[in-house]
Structure formats: C-alpha cells, structure tokens
Design an enzyme around this catalytic site. Sequence first.
Site, PDB file in Angstrom:
ATOM      1  N   GLU A  45      10.610 -18.630 -20.155  1.00  0.00           N
ATOM      2  CA  GLU A  45      11.298 -17.331 -20.107  1.00  0.00           C
ATOM      3  C   GLU A  45      12.800 -17.543 -20.273  1.00  0.00           C
ATOM      4  OE1 GLU A  45      10.244 -14.522 -16.906  1.00  0.00           O
ATOM      5  OE2 GLU A  45      12.389 -14.407 -16.484  1.00  0.00           O
ATOM      6  N   ARG A  60       9.004  -2.997 -13.375  1.00  0.00           N
ATOM      7  CA  ARG A  60       9.766  -1.844 -12.917  1.00  0.00           C
ATOM      8  C   ARG A  60      11.262  -2.040 -13.087  1.00  0.00           C
ATOM      9  NH1 ARG A  60      10.702  -0.573  -6.737  1.00  0.00           N
ATOM     10  NH2 ARG A  60      12.248  -2.189  -7.202  1.00  0.00           N
ATOM     11  N   ASP A  71      14.997  -3.345 -11.203  1.00  0.00           N
ATOM     12  CA  ASP A  71      15.564  -3.126  -9.870  1.00  0.00           C
ATOM     13  C   ASP A  71      16.570  -1.996  -9.855  1.00  0.00           C
ATOM     14  OD1 ASP A  71      14.197  -4.933  -8.128  1.00  0.00           O
ATOM     15  OD2 ASP A  71      15.104  -6.566  -9.272  1.00  0.00           O
ATOM     16  N   ALA A  97       5.712   0.023 -12.021  1.00  0.00           N
ATOM     17  CA  ALA A  97       5.209  -0.680 -13.212  1.00  0.00           C
ATOM     18  C   ALA A  97       3.794  -0.232 -13.563  1.00  0.00           C
ATOM     19  CB  ALA A  97       5.258  -2.189 -12.973  1.00  0.00           C
ATOM     20  N   TYR A 138       3.651 -11.131  -6.710  1.00  0.00           N
ATOM     21  CA  TYR A 138       4.554 -11.729  -5.715  1.00  0.00           C
ATOM     22  C   TYR A 138       3.782 -12.489  -4.631  1.00  0.00           C
ATOM     23  CZ  TYR A 138       7.640  -8.786  -8.277  1.00  0.00           C
ATOM     24  OH  TYR A 138       8.325  -8.221  -9.317  1.00  0.00           O
ATOM     25  N   LYS A 196      -1.854  -2.014 -11.207  1.00  0.00           N
ATOM     26  CA  LYS A 196      -1.318  -2.393 -12.528  1.00  0.00           C
ATOM     27  C   LYS A 196      -2.453  -2.925 -13.414  1.00  0.00           C
ATOM     28  CE  LYS A 196       2.395  -4.807 -10.620  1.00  0.00           C
ATOM     29  NZ  LYS A 196       3.735  -5.422 -10.601  1.00  0.00           N
ATOM     30  N   GLN A 252       6.149 -14.338  -9.340  1.00  0.00           N
ATOM     31  CA  GLN A 252       7.521 -14.672  -8.957  1.00  0.00           C
ATOM     32  C   GLN A 252       7.573 -16.180  -8.650  1.00  0.00           C
ATOM     33  OE1 GLN A 252      10.598 -14.598  -9.120  1.00  0.00           O
ATOM     34  NE2 GLN A 252      10.941 -12.564  -8.230  1.00  0.00           N
ATOM     35  N   GLN A 283      21.599 -22.781  -3.804  1.00  0.00           N
ATOM     36  CA  GLN A 283      20.386 -22.005  -4.058  1.00  0.00           C
ATOM     37  C   GLN A 283      19.424 -22.003  -2.875  1.00  0.00           C
ATOM     38  OE1 GLN A 283      18.883 -23.557  -7.773  1.00  0.00           O
ATOM     39  NE2 GLN A 283      20.498 -22.549  -8.939  1.00  0.00           N
ATOM     40  N   LYS A 289      18.951 -22.488 -18.830  1.00  0.00           N
ATOM     41  CA  LYS A 289      19.236 -23.928 -18.713  1.00  0.00           C
ATOM     42  C   LYS A 289      18.070 -24.691 -19.353  1.00  0.00           C
ATOM     43  CE  LYS A 289      22.854 -23.081 -16.384  1.00  0.00           C
ATOM     44  NZ  LYS A 289      22.851 -22.281 -15.230  1.00  0.00           N
TER      45      LYS A 289
HETATM   46  P1  FAD Z   1       6.139  -2.654  -9.157  1.00  0.00           P
HETATM   47  O1  FAD Z   1       4.850  -3.278  -9.510  1.00  0.00           O
HETATM   48  O2  FAD Z   1       6.360  -1.243  -9.561  1.00  0.00           O
HETATM   49  O3  FAD Z   1       6.333  -2.812  -7.586  1.00  0.00           O
HETATM   50  C1  FAD Z   1       7.557  -2.512  -6.966  1.00  0.00           C
HETATM   51  C2  FAD Z   1       7.309  -2.170  -5.508  1.00  0.00           C
HETATM   52  O4  FAD Z   1       6.625  -0.904  -5.419  1.00  0.00           O
HETATM   53  C3  FAD Z   1       6.422  -3.168  -4.769  1.00  0.00           C
HETATM   54  O5  FAD Z   1       6.866  -3.256  -3.437  1.00  0.00           O
HETATM   55  C4  FAD Z   1       5.045  -2.520  -4.810  1.00  0.00           C
HETATM   56  O6  FAD Z   1       4.226  -2.928  -3.714  1.00  0.00           O
HETATM   57  C5  FAD Z   1       5.401  -1.053  -4.743  1.00  0.00           C
HETATM   58  N1  FAD Z   1       4.450  -0.196  -5.463  1.00  0.00           N
HETATM   59  C6  FAD Z   1       3.946  -0.409  -6.685  1.00  0.00           C
HETATM   60  N2  FAD Z   1       3.143   0.611  -7.030  1.00  0.00           N
HETATM   61  C7  FAD Z   1       3.155   1.484  -6.008  1.00  0.00           C
HETATM   62  C8  FAD Z   1       2.541   2.734  -5.746  1.00  0.00           C
HETATM   63  N3  FAD Z   1       1.737   3.307  -6.663  1.00  0.00           N
HETATM   64  N4  FAD Z   1       2.793   3.370  -4.558  1.00  0.00           N
HETATM   65  C9  FAD Z   1       3.626   2.813  -3.649  1.00  0.00           C
HETATM   66  N5  FAD Z   1       4.227   1.610  -3.831  1.00  0.00           N
HETATM   67  C10 FAD Z   1       4.015   0.974  -4.992  1.00  0.00           C
HETATM   68  N6  FAD Z   1      13.394  -7.563 -13.755  1.00  0.00           N
HETATM   69  C11 FAD Z   1      14.146  -7.115 -14.801  1.00  0.00           C
HETATM   70  O7  FAD Z   1      14.995  -6.246 -14.610  1.00  0.00           O
HETATM   71  N7  FAD Z   1      13.959  -7.611 -16.073  1.00  0.00           N
HETATM   72  C12 FAD Z   1      13.034  -8.543 -16.347  1.00  0.00           C
HETATM   73  O8  FAD Z   1      12.892  -8.951 -17.488  1.00  0.00           O
HETATM   74  C13 FAD Z   1      12.236  -9.049 -15.273  1.00  0.00           C
HETATM   75  N8  FAD Z   1      11.286  -9.983 -15.493  1.00  0.00           N
HETATM   76  C14 FAD Z   1      10.460 -10.342 -14.459  1.00  0.00           C
HETATM   77  C15 FAD Z   1       9.400 -11.218 -14.730  1.00  0.00           C
HETATM   78  C16 FAD Z   1       8.509 -11.573 -13.718  1.00  0.00           C
HETATM   79  C17 FAD Z   1       7.361 -12.493 -14.042  1.00  0.00           C
HETATM   80  C18 FAD Z   1       8.686 -11.068 -12.398  1.00  0.00           C
HETATM   81  C19 FAD Z   1       7.736 -11.451 -11.306  1.00  0.00           C
HETATM   82  C20 FAD Z   1       9.738 -10.224 -12.123  1.00  0.00           C
HETATM   83  C21 FAD Z   1      10.626  -9.836 -13.142  1.00  0.00           C
HETATM   84  N9  FAD Z   1      11.668  -8.939 -12.918  1.00  0.00           N
HETATM   85  C22 FAD Z   1      12.443  -8.505 -13.970  1.00  0.00           C
HETATM   86  C23 FAD Z   1      11.954  -8.457 -11.579  1.00  0.00           C
HETATM   87  C24 FAD Z   1      11.228  -7.129 -11.246  1.00  0.00           C
HETATM   88  O9  FAD Z   1      11.695  -6.084 -12.084  1.00  0.00           O
HETATM   89  C25 FAD Z   1      11.529  -6.808  -9.784  1.00  0.00           C
HETATM   90  O10 FAD Z   1      10.931  -7.765  -8.954  1.00  0.00           O
HETATM   91  C26 FAD Z   1      11.195  -5.403  -9.333  1.00  0.00           C
HETATM   92  O11 FAD Z   1      11.772  -5.224  -8.025  1.00  0.00           O
HETATM   93  C27 FAD Z   1       9.718  -5.107  -9.189  1.00  0.00           C
HETATM   94  O12 FAD Z   1       9.132  -5.035 -10.397  1.00  0.00           O
HETATM   95  P2  FAD Z   1       7.527  -4.870 -10.525  1.00  0.00           P
HETATM   96  O13 FAD Z   1       7.237  -4.666 -11.949  1.00  0.00           O
HETATM   97  O14 FAD Z   1       6.836  -5.944  -9.824  1.00  0.00           O
HETATM   98  O15 FAD Z   1       7.376  -3.463  -9.717  1.00  0.00           O
END
Ligand code: FAD
Length: 317
Positions: A18, A124, A126, A144, A178, A198, A209, A245, A305
């Site tokens: 990535e 999703r 942040d 998401a 996660y 999802k 993560q 870190q 890196k």
């Molecule tokens: P979600 O799956 O939507 O979950 C977010 C929170 O909402 C969780 O606590 C979940 O339990 C809760 N939730 C989900 N669905 C529901 C529901 N229906 N009702 C109530 N609660 C719910 N961030 C970036 O900005 N750009 C990137 O390119 C990026 N790449 C990433 C790649 C990977 C492999 C990972 C693991 C993370 C990445 N992130 C990236 C970070 C990610 O956007 C954040 O961790 C964000 O806070 C959560 O994203 P998610 O898609 O897991 O969210």
Amino acid sequence: MKVSEILASSTKAYPSLEIVPPLRGMTKDELIESIAPFMEFSPKYINVTSHRDEFEFREEADGTFSRHLVRNRISETTVCAAIMSHYGIETIPHIICAGTTQEEIESKLDNLEFLGINNIVALRGDSMTGEKRFSPTPGGYRYASELVEGIRKYQGSASYQRKRKEGDRYFCIGVGGYPEKHFEAPNIETDIANLKKKVDAGADYIITQMFFDNQVYYDFVDRCRKAGIEVPIIPGLKPLSTARQISLLPESFSLDIPVELTEAIAEAGNDKEAIYRTGTEWCISQCKDLIAHGVPAVHFYTMGKSENIVRILKECF
Ligand code: FAD
C-alpha cells in the site's frame, strides 16, 4: 485480475503493498522511482490510499506523526493510472466516504472503469481536523457498509447495466477490519457485527489494520469466522521504524505494542539504526509466522518507505 480471483488461485502467500499518493509538486517520474524497489518482487498489485482534503498524518524523519493541511495531494485515480501505464500492473485505489457525496463516488467509479480498474478498497475515512466524531458529508455515506451497498446498487442500476454486462459485480471490493477493535466501537463483538454488514453488503475480502502481535490477528480471524464472516482476511503489517512510534502508533491507530517489542526498542537506546533494525526484524518474524499459518497474503503499510519493506520482502517471499 480481481483480488478475489488472485486469492482463489494463489498457492502461496504473496505481498500486498500500500502506498500513499504524492503531494502536488512531485512528478510522475518521482512516483515511479519511489516504488521501483518493490518491482523486483513482481507485486500482483499496488494499493493507493485516498485522502480527504483537510489534513493527513505524515511520518517525519524523526519518527513523529504530524498533522498537515493538504488540499492538493495527487488523486488516487491519477496515481493508479500512472503506475498502470508505467509498470503494467494492477492498482487498487481506496475509496472513502469522508468528504465525498454519493454522486461524486459514482463519478469516480465511472472513471475507474474507464481505466480498466476493477478492484477497490471501500472505507469510511476519518473526521476532519478539529472534529471529534466523524460526520458524513451531506449527500454522502455514513459507514463503509453503506458505501459498499451503494457501489453494488449503482452497478446494478438500469443505466449502469446498459454500459456493463457484468452488472453489480464489476468491482472486487476490499474493506478494512480491526483486530484490536475500531476505536469508536463499544466492543469487539459489535465491531465484528458491523464488519459483517460490509461483507453482507458485497465486500469480497478484508484487510486488517496493522498489529504487532500475531495472536491478536489469529483470535480476530476466529471471531470473524464464528460470526459467519467467510471471506479472506488479509493481515496488515507495518514495521516499526523509530522509538517515537511506540507511543504514536497506539495513539493514531488504537492498537497495542507487545512488551517484548517495547523492551527491545528500549534496549536499543538512542541508536536509531538499531531501533530501525529491531522494528524490521520484528516485522520479518511476524510475517514468517503468518505465512507459516497459511495466510493468503500479507498487506504492508509502506507509508512511502521502501528500505525496510524491501528487506522484509527479501526475507519472507
Ligand atoms: P466503518 O466500517 O464504517 O466503521 C467505522 C466505525 O463505525 C466502526 O467503529 C464500526 O464499528 C462502526 N459502524 C460501522 N457500521 C455501523 C453501523 N451500521 N451502525 C453503527 N456503527 C457502525 N483512511 C483513509 O482516509 N484513506 C485510506 O485510504 C484508508 N485506507 C485504509 C486501509 C485499511 C486496510 C484500513 C484498515 C484502514 C484504512 N483507512 C483509510 C482508515 C479508515 O478510514 C479509518 O479507520 C476509519 O476510521 C474507519 O473506516 P472503516 O471503513 O473501517 O469504517
């Protein structure tokens, strides 16, 4: 080739890499050069992260993560196109809900399809700087799972079907998981139930993560399987590279660093090279153990890196 097909046909674990798109001002040649060290490992694809306009966390030379206002990072779609045209390999753009409307996402999907990209990772994103909690953009998605559902629905729609016979399965969709719980979730069970939403919405696989204790990943996979999640779960690793870190990664990513690793880093004292080596070696042993446990692939958060990642790839693949 779709990641789902690669996963189904692979006979041994492969590295998944990535990268973060460059900031405005960096040239295509510089981008191409920065990922050149990975090419000797013939990666099957390269993931490109997506960033909302407002800010980002950048790893500084001294190991700190600083928050910067960035409005002009090169888009993930452009970076994917540049890598594909130069190296002829698959690329996987990340698509985020944050700061984007549903219509903008549909337009992005059309552009990806135009380029022949049929893999994405749906996330999703942040909250904005200064915001305590994530709030969706008006006309955008909240979770998401809604994004995955929206992508499948869009591709199943009559106007889309006219363009594509493959309909709602054109894109292979990865999502984030996660092992140590997403920081907003009240408990791991709820978080896994949300992860299942999802998958039920149409995600094909999960990338986790980063984690530093493999047992955390193995337990997470067990819990997911018990919860009825059957898709592949690719472990995500990042080699620790600086002493700072030890506190910054838990703060930024809501994870634990095992005591053996913190002790090893402490033993290295102020010796930056020894710290870097220790973090790299820890990651090598994590990676070897994961492969020995039969994981389908190992995803590396390279954070731009390459030196430590190249060493890990040499030792493990
Ligand atoms: P979600 O799956 O939507 O979950 C977010 C929170 O909402 C969780 O606590 C979940 O339990 C809760 N939730 C989900 N669905 C529901 C529901 N229906 N009702 C109530 N609660 C719910 N961030 C970036 O900005 N750009 C990137 O390119 C990026 N790449 C990433 C790649 C990977 C492999 C990972 C693991 C993370 C990445 N992130 C990236 C970070 C990610 O956007 C954040 O961790 C964000 O806070 C959560 O994203 P998610 O898609 O897991 O969210």
